[in-house]
Every structure is written in C-alpha cells, then in structure tokens.
Design a protein around this motif. Structure first.
Motif, PDB file in Angstrom:
ATOM      1  N   VAL A 203      12.233  16.326  25.733  1.00  0.00           N
ATOM      2  CA  VAL A 203      12.883  15.656  24.605  1.00  0.00           C
ATOM      3  C   VAL A 203      13.139  16.687  23.509  1.00  0.00           C
ATOM      4  O   VAL A 203      12.287  17.522  23.208  1.00  0.00           O
ATOM      5  N   PHE A 204      14.327  16.613  22.895  1.00  0.00           N
ATOM      6  CA  PHE A 204      14.634  17.509  21.783  1.00  0.00           C
ATOM      7  C   PHE A 204      13.622  17.307  20.649  1.00  0.00           C
ATOM      8  O   PHE A 204      13.268  16.179  20.310  1.00  0.00           O
ATOM      9  N   PHE A 205      13.203  18.427  20.037  1.00  0.00           N
ATOM     10  CA  PHE A 205      12.255  18.391  18.925  1.00  0.00           C
ATOM     11  C   PHE A 205      12.860  19.190  17.773  1.00  0.00           C
ATOM     12  O   PHE A 205      12.971  20.416  17.847  1.00  0.00           O
ATOM     13  N   TYR A 206      13.289  18.468  16.721  1.00  0.00           N
ATOM     14  CA  TYR A 206      13.958  19.100  15.583  1.00  0.00           C
ATOM     15  C   TYR A 206      13.192  18.823  14.295  1.00  0.00           C
ATOM     16  O   TYR A 206      12.525  17.797  14.167  1.00  0.00           O
ATOM     17  N   ASN A 240       8.863  28.147  14.930  1.00  0.00           N
ATOM     18  CA  ASN A 240       8.802  28.575  16.322  1.00  0.00           C
ATOM     19  C   ASN A 240       8.545  27.416  17.280  1.00  0.00           C
ATOM     20  O   ASN A 240       8.841  27.510  18.480  1.00  0.00           O
ATOM     21  N   GLU A 241       8.015  26.315  16.779  1.00  0.00           N
ATOM     22  CA  GLU A 241       7.677  25.163  17.624  1.00  0.00           C
ATOM     23  C   GLU A 241       8.854  24.212  17.837  1.00  0.00           C
ATOM     24  O   GLU A 241       8.756  23.284  18.641  1.00  0.00           O
ATOM     25  N   PHE A 242       9.966  24.432  17.151  1.00  0.00           N
ATOM     26  CA  PHE A 242      11.082  23.488  17.201  1.00  0.00           C
ATOM     27  C   PHE A 242      12.252  24.041  18.009  1.00  0.00           C
ATOM     28  O   PHE A 242      12.424  25.254  18.151  1.00  0.00           O
ATOM     29  N   ASP A 243      13.067  23.112  18.503  1.00  0.00           N
ATOM     30  CA  ASP A 243      14.336  23.495  19.128  1.00  0.00           C
ATOM     31  C   ASP A 243      15.355  23.893  18.072  1.00  0.00           C
ATOM     32  O   ASP A 243      16.307  24.609  18.365  1.00  0.00           O
ATOM     33  N   GLY A 244      15.174  23.394  16.867  1.00  0.00           N
ATOM     34  CA  GLY A 244      16.086  23.706  15.785  1.00  0.00           C
ATOM     35  C   GLY A 244      15.703  22.930  14.543  1.00  0.00           C
ATOM     36  O   GLY A 244      14.677  22.233  14.513  1.00  0.00           O
ATOM     37  N   CYS A 245      16.537  23.032  13.514  1.00  0.00           N
ATOM     38  CA  CYS A 245      16.235  22.339  12.267  1.00  0.00           C
ATOM     39  C   CYS A 245      17.507  22.053  11.492  1.00  0.00           C
ATOM     40  O   CYS A 245      18.553  22.678  11.719  1.00  0.00           O
ATOM     41  N   PHE A 261      22.224  24.252   9.444  1.00  0.00           N
ATOM     42  CA  PHE A 261      21.843  23.881  10.801  1.00  0.00           C
ATOM     43  C   PHE A 261      21.432  25.156  11.515  1.00  0.00           C
ATOM     44  O   PHE A 261      22.146  26.170  11.465  1.00  0.00           O
ATOM     45  N   ALA A 262      20.291  25.126  12.185  1.00  0.00           N
ATOM     46  CA  ALA A 262      19.797  26.294  12.911  1.00  0.00           C
ATOM     47  C   ALA A 262      19.171  25.835  14.222  1.00  0.00           C
ATOM     48  O   ALA A 262      18.506  24.798  14.265  1.00  0.00           O
ATOM     49  N   THR A 263      19.391  26.591  15.269  1.00  0.00           N
ATOM     50  CA  THR A 263      18.851  26.197  16.574  1.00  0.00           C
ATOM     51  C   THR A 263      18.679  27.420  17.471  1.00  0.00           C
ATOM     52  O   THR A 263      19.274  28.484  17.237  1.00  0.00           O
ATOM     53  N   ARG A 264      17.881  27.254  18.521  1.00  0.00           N
ATOM     54  CA  ARG A 264      17.762  28.270  19.548  1.00  0.00           C
ATOM     55  C   ARG A 264      18.533  27.850  20.813  1.00  0.00           C
ATOM     56  O   ARG A 264      18.512  28.561  21.817  1.00  0.00           O
ATOM     57  N   GLN A 265      19.198  26.711  20.781  1.00  0.00           N
ATOM     58  CA  GLN A 265      19.881  26.159  21.943  1.00  0.00           C
ATOM     59  C   GLN A 265      21.392  26.430  21.851  1.00  0.00           C
ATOM     60  O   GLN A 265      22.094  25.816  21.062  1.00  0.00           O
ATOM     61  N   ARG A 266      21.877  27.337  22.688  1.00  0.00           N
ATOM     62  CA  ARG A 266      23.280  27.732  22.617  1.00  0.00           C
ATOM     63  C   ARG A 266      24.221  26.550  22.851  1.00  0.00           C
ATOM     64  O   ARG A 266      25.243  26.409  22.155  1.00  0.00           O
TER      65      ARG A 266
END
Length: 449
Positions: A203-206, A240-245, A261-266
């Motif tokens: 599950v996505f965690f934002y 570091n614990e989130f997929d993004g914010c 908006f910031a994320t590590r998911q391309r």
C-alpha cells in the motif's frame, strides 16, 4: 517557565489595526457572524490560520531579488529542487502553488481504483479531495496513546484494516504533525512501524508533512535516541520511511504561498507531472514565480534551525499556560496552535447553538481576535441520513503565524479570553442561515439566538 526569546531581530514593522468594540460588533453583523469573512484591516490579532501568514526573513527577501523568472528550467527551480532533495531524500520533486494542489493531483493519480484511504488524521482539504474521488477517508485514532506522541497512528488497527480482503486501499497518509489531534507529534518509531505494515500489504505510504520541522523538534526532545541528532538529520530519517510526501510551504516552509510534491516512485512522478502541467503549469515552476521558489528554499532551511524551533514550540506551550491561567480548558498544546474547549468555556450554550462558533465571535468582539472554529460545523454535524449528530468536540483553534507575533501579543489574547470568562453568560449561541456544500465554514452565514 518560558525561558527563550525570539532568536531574531525585528527589521521591519507593520501597524496593527486597532478598532472599537462597537465597530467590531457592527463588522461582525455585516458578515453574518462569520469571522472568516472579515476584512484583514478589521482584525487586530489574526489567529485564523498559521498557513501563509508567516513573516519572511531578510535572507528570503534577498533570495527573491535574485530569482530567475524563466518559464521552464529556471535557476530558481534547481535551487528549490536541490534543497528539497537534501531535506527529504526524495529524487523526484515538483513545485505547486500550495499544498492542496499537490493533494488534489496526487489522489487523482493514486486512487483511481481504490475504495478507501486511511490516516492518523486527515486535514480537511485532504479529506475532501479524497471524497471527491468517491473514496472513503477514514482516520485511525490511537487508543494506546504514547504519552509524548499522541499524534501517532494506531498500528494494530492499521494492520487489521489493511488485512481486510474485501477492500482496495489506495493510500495511507501520515499527517505530521497531526492537526486533527491538535498539532501533536508523531514518533519516528511509529512512522517506521506503519511504513513496514504498508510495505507488507503493498500500500502506498505518503506523508502530509506541512509541519514536518516542528515534528522534528518534538522527536529530538522526546524520543529516545534522537537527542544528539539535528532536526535536519531527523527529517531525513523520517522521510526515508515514505514513498513520498506533499508539503504546504505556507507552514514550515516559512512562506506565504507554495507547495511541494516529492516522491521516490518514478511512475507516480510521471503521472503527477502530466496532471501538473494541465492544472499548475510547467513542472519546473508549478504555478509559482521564481521568487517564490527561492523563498521556499531558504524558508525550509530556516525552519530546521534549532534555535528557531525551540522558541517556536516553547512560545506555543507558554501561550497555553497563559490561557489556562485565565480560565481556559485546552487540549495539550502541539506545535502550531492552541485548541480551547468551548463547551466548558460557554457551558450555557447547547451544542445545537454552536458554542465554538460563539466563542470565535466573542473573541473578535471583545478583543479584535480572529480564531477558527474546530468543532461540529467544521467536521460536519449531520449523519448519513441528514439528521443532527454532533460527532466532534466543540473546539476553537488559535493558530499562531510564524515569526509574526511576540509574547506581549499572546499575553493580550489570554487577557481578552479571561475578560470573556468573567461575563461568559452574556455570550449568545448562534443558528445557521446558510451553509454551503463544501468546506462551508468560509462562507457560512449565522445569526444570534
């Protein structure tokens, strides 16, 4: 005992509007007893929100003067981007004109096939954007509260909810600090546990990280193992614990406008970018001028300064003590606001006459103070069948803008509240004349009973 002072000198001042009690009564009647509709020049102390009402520093003003206003690929974007990357660790960054723009686009991207979203406490616009996608927005309140981190999500409940096989969960949103619970902090250990649960269930965690800097100070001073870490180090470990914010730069960005908006998911970044171009503009400006991007880059850094954070949190705590001395019953102070229990302050006003709203009106008439109702009108006081069902406490929020007011201003507000308490029985309840469909507090019309 309040022991710190403002860790800055005041370099420019702005006159405060001073009005008479009779004039304030007239102004309030003219806006149908809705303080949200007052003109700013009719308000002496404005605690309506801490969002976008911050004072900028000399470094921010200086950076704004050097901004690059190119439409695409401006130098100011890359200054902004590098700062956000350094603070959050996320590789993909998009500016937007404010936080609610980020959440609107993000939830359109994430929730297309979902049925429900969970949070430790959805902000009102966050919840509304989820509902607009025809998704249920459910808060998971903490039963086994940490004494120091009452903003935490209940991980046992979260595991239970995500284990259900008859639902499609779109996202878990961790609001930091937890505005639904009075701006109280979330621990790093709770974030890590929730993150592991979300990964387990795919599950996505934002993070809704509007007040992330204030949260780092609570972690530094309350959570074991973080005392020797800087707020910047704590922020990086947290993100570091989130997929993004998503972040409203109008809070801990110390700015008047802007969002992130910031994320590590391309894949999420690419979809977000496509929607951003339609709604906000090119992804290197996102509805902002270059000078706004420069101001945010400086503001995010200044918000993580230890001296600033210590003063900010201690100032709010001391304000709470002053209000209690003058007769207020308050929730435990968080990082950005004080929440007053209006039902205890105005015990003669029944719930169907909205004591929290009545207290906001009394604060304005008595002292020119604008506050925000955080009760049943904000959160809805009717059940699914349209019948009255008062589900929330009747609270009044005093949100404190950053670097704007001094302790003498807060002392004045506390004394005004004390004066109201001396004649509390004279405060009248209110009834609704008109209530708009969405986020009606801003345009609601009332009359005194």
């Amino acid at each position: 005992m309040f022991s710190t002072f403002e860790p800055y000198r005041i370099k420019a001042v702005e006159p405060i509007p001073l009005t008479t009690r009779d004039n304030r009564q007239k102004y309030l009647e003219e806006v149908a007893f809705n303080p949200n509709r007052l003109k700013a020049n009719q308000v002496t102390i404005d605690f309506l929100t801490d969002s976008g009402s911050n004072a900028l520093s000399c470094k921010q003003w200086s950076a704004m003067m050097q901004a690059d206003e190119s439409y695409a690929g401006a130098d100011s974007f890359y200054t902004f981007e590098s700062t956000v990357k350094a603070i959050t660790g996320f590789p993909f960054i998009v500016p937007v004109h404010q936080g609610r723009a980020a959440e609107k686009i993000l939830f359109k991207v994430l929730l297309s096939e979902a049925e429900v979203a969970y949070s430790n406490g959805f902000f009102d616009t966050t919840r509304e954007h989820i509902l607009q996608n025809k998704i249920k927005a459910i808060n998971i309140d903490t039963e086994t509260e940490s004494r120091d981190f009452k903003g935490n999500i209940d991980c046992r409940k979260l595991e239970e909810m995500l284990s259900k096989e008859d639902q499609k969960v779109g996202v878990v949103v961790m609001t930091i600090t937890n505005g639904e619970r009075g701006g109280l902090p979330v621990s790093i250990s709770n974030i890590k546990e929730a993150s592991a649960i979300c990964r387990k269930h795919n599950v996505f965690f934002y993070a809704d990280a509007c007040r992330f800097a204030e949260n780092t100070w609570f972690v530094k001073t309350r959570e074991k193992g973080f005392m020797d870490k800087t707020p910047s180090q704590i922020a990086l470990e947290m993100f570091n614990e989130f997929d993004g914010c998503i972040i409203s730069a109008k809070k801990d960005g110390l700015c008047n406008i802007g969002g992130i908006f910031a994320t590590r998911q391309r894949e999420v970044y690419e979809k977000f970018s496509e929607e951003c171009i339609l709604a906000e503009g090119h992804i290197t400006y996102g509805g902002l001028a270059g000078r706004d991007l420069e101001a945010i880059a400086v503001g995010l850094t200044e918000a993580l300064d230890e001296h600033y954070l210590q003063h900010r949190i201690e100032m709010v705590q001391e304000f709470g003590r002053m209000l209690e001395f003058n007769g207020a019953t308050i929730l435990e102070p968080g990082g950005h606001a004080i929440f007053i229990d209006a039902e205890k302050a105005l015990s003669h006003i029944p719930r169907n006459q909205h004591p929290a709203w009545a207290l906001t009106c009394a604060l304005y008439v008595e002292g020119g103070i604008r506050a925000y109702e955080y009760g049943n009108l904000k959160f809805g006081y009717k059940d699914e069948n349209g019948k009255e069902a008062f589900l929330h406490r009747e609270l009044v929020r005093l949100a404190i803008p950053r670097r704007v007011y001094t302790m003498s201003h807060l002392k004045y507000v506390a004394e005004v509240f004390g004066k109201i308490m001396q004649n509390a029985s004279n405060v009248r309840g209110l009834t609704i004349i008109r209530f708009p469909s969405f986020l009606g507090l801003f345009e609601i019309e009332m009359k005194e009973v």
